[in-house]
Design an enzyme around this catalytic site. Structure first.
Site, PDB file in Angstrom:
ATOM      1  N   ASP A 104      37.904  46.233  40.009  1.00 18.97           N
ATOM      2  CA  ASP A 104      36.496  46.646  39.225  1.00 18.97           C
ATOM      3  C   ASP A 104      35.306  46.217  39.352  1.00 18.97           C
ATOM      4  OD1 ASP A 104      37.096  44.147  38.102  1.00 18.97           O
ATOM      5  OD2 ASP A 104      37.690  44.906  36.029  1.00 18.97           O
ATOM      6  N   ASP A 107      31.732  39.339  40.242  1.00 17.55           N
ATOM      7  CA  ASP A 107      31.620  38.976  39.571  1.00 17.55           C
ATOM      8  C   ASP A 107      30.571  37.687  40.112  1.00 17.55           C
ATOM      9  OD1 ASP A 107      29.720  37.612  37.556  1.00 17.55           O
ATOM     10  OD2 ASP A 107      30.909  37.427  35.803  1.00 17.55           O
ATOM     11  N   ARG A 169      37.142  50.320  27.455  1.00 11.68           N
ATOM     12  CA  ARG A 169      37.440  50.795  29.094  1.00 11.68           C
ATOM     13  C   ARG A 169      38.379  51.946  28.943  1.00 11.68           C
ATOM     14  NH1 ARG A 169      40.430  45.342  31.595  1.00 11.68           N
ATOM     15  NH2 ARG A 169      41.686  45.006  30.453  1.00 11.68           N
TER      16      ARG A 169
HETATM   17  P1  IMP Z   1      34.992  36.357  39.233  1.00  6.22           P
HETATM   18  O1  IMP Z   1      36.859  35.570  38.990  1.00  6.22           O
HETATM   19  O2  IMP Z   1      34.308  35.986  38.226  1.00  6.22           O
HETATM   20  O3  IMP Z   1      34.955  37.237  40.093  1.00  6.22           O
HETATM   21  O4  IMP Z   1      35.668  38.190  37.653  1.00  6.22           O
HETATM   22  C1  IMP Z   1      36.043  39.053  37.654  1.00  6.22           C
HETATM   23  C2  IMP Z   1      36.886  39.289  36.760  1.00  6.22           C
HETATM   24  O5  IMP Z   1      35.862  39.063  35.446  1.00  6.22           O
HETATM   25  C3  IMP Z   1      36.654  40.792  37.455  1.00  6.22           C
HETATM   26  O6  IMP Z   1      37.720  41.485  37.740  1.00  6.22           O
HETATM   27  C4  IMP Z   1      36.449  40.997  35.105  1.00  6.22           C
HETATM   28  O7  IMP Z   1      38.317  41.149  34.892  1.00  6.22           O
HETATM   29  C5  IMP Z   1      36.113  40.291  34.686  1.00  6.22           C
HETATM   30  N1  IMP Z   1      34.782  40.421  34.723  1.00  6.22           N
HETATM   31  C6  IMP Z   1      33.559  39.663  35.143  1.00  6.22           C
HETATM   32  N2  IMP Z   1      31.965  40.304  34.650  1.00  6.22           N
HETATM   33  C7  IMP Z   1      32.496  41.469  33.755  1.00  6.22           C
HETATM   34  C8  IMP Z   1      31.779  42.538  33.278  1.00  6.22           C
HETATM   35  O8  IMP Z   1      30.526  42.683  33.269  1.00  6.22           O
HETATM   36  N3  IMP Z   1      32.292  43.001  32.131  1.00  6.22           N
HETATM   37  C9  IMP Z   1      33.663  42.829  32.383  1.00  6.22           C
HETATM   38  N4  IMP Z   1      34.984  42.198  32.719  1.00  6.22           N
HETATM   39  C10 IMP Z   1      34.054  41.587  34.097  1.00  6.22           C
HETATM   40 MG    MG Z   2      39.228  42.852  36.818  1.00  7.76          MG
END
Ligand code: IMP
Ligand code: MG
Length: 208
Positions: A104, A107, A169
């Site tokens: 999805d 980040d 969701r």
């Molecule tokens: P990362 O490891 O920081 O890239 O985080 C990834 C996960 O954090 C994603 O798969 C989402 O489940 C969650 N996440 C990051 N940003 C958001 C957001 O803006 N809304 C909802 N979930 C997020």
């Molecule tokens: Mg995710």
């Protein structure tokens, strides 16, 4: 579910449903062209990727297989720490397969870079990433995303698979939430979207 069902919880619609659908159709066409003649396995990351996975697969002309993984990254609730745990592994042996991970949002990139490393060690024939949303922080982690839906600003978003505390969701669009939604949750405002690695012990997990 639409905007009227969440009423005052919604701050703004960032990407309306029709733009999401149009972009997903474009991605599907690109993927179809790139994988023409090969067997492709789509790997969706639960739970956030459910909507894009379903729409993407339906837009594609190639026959694909679908499998799912669930991972949880630990941090301070809304911050990724890079410590990832597999909650549900693939049912499929991916060695020698062409694999496209569908996610999805990227980040910090910590979750996906861990996942890529994990799946690469299983020796797929190829491994690429398709991500609906990409935040600026992902650049720091050097996650190579082959197919990106939209680049968005560094703000917390919900809808079209993305949740806040498991809610929202099933909105058909991507939007931001009003500050009052986060009130009383220990988050003074929207969850901090640009996580720094944290050294604390295991805290409530955030399902990717
Ligand atoms: P990362 O490891 O920081 O890239 O985080 C990834 C996960 O954090 C994603 O798969 C989402 O489940 C969650 N996440 C990051 N940003 C958001 C957001 O803006 N809304 C909802 N979930 C997020
Ligand atoms: Mg995710």
């Amino acid at each position: 579910m639409d905007a009227t069902d969440v009423g005052a919880d919604l701050q703004k619609v960032l990407i309306p449903a029709d733009r999401l659908q149009a972009r997903v159709a474009e991605l599907a066409a690109e993927i179809d062209a790139d994988y023409a003649g090969s067997d492709l396995l789509l790997v969706g990351v639960l739970k956030g990727a459910v909507m894009i996975m379903a729409d993407l697969a339906r837009c594609m002309r190639l026959p694909v297989e679908m499998d799912w993984m669930a991972v949880s990254s630990y941090g301070s609730g809304t911050r990724s720490s890079g410590v990832v745990r597999i909650l549900k592994d693939l049912d499929t042996d991916i060695s020698g397969r062409h694999v496209l991970i569908v996610e999805d949002i990227v980040d910090s990139g910590l979750t996906l870079s861990w996942l890529v490393g994990n799946l690469r060690s299983r020796q797929p024939a190829s491994l690429r990433l398709c991500v609906l949303l990409r935040k600026p922080g992902a650049a720091r982690m050097d996650v190579d995303v082959a197919y990106t839906g939209f680049e968005i600003a560094n703000e917390f978003v919900v809808g079209y698979g993305l949740d806040y505390a498991e809610r929202y969701r099933n909105l058909p669009f991507v939007g931001t939430l009003a500050p009052h939604v986060y009130a009383g949750t220990g988050e003074a405002e929207a969850p901090e979207p640009a996580p720094e690695p944290v050294e604390e012990g295991r805290e409530p997990g955030r399902e990717a």
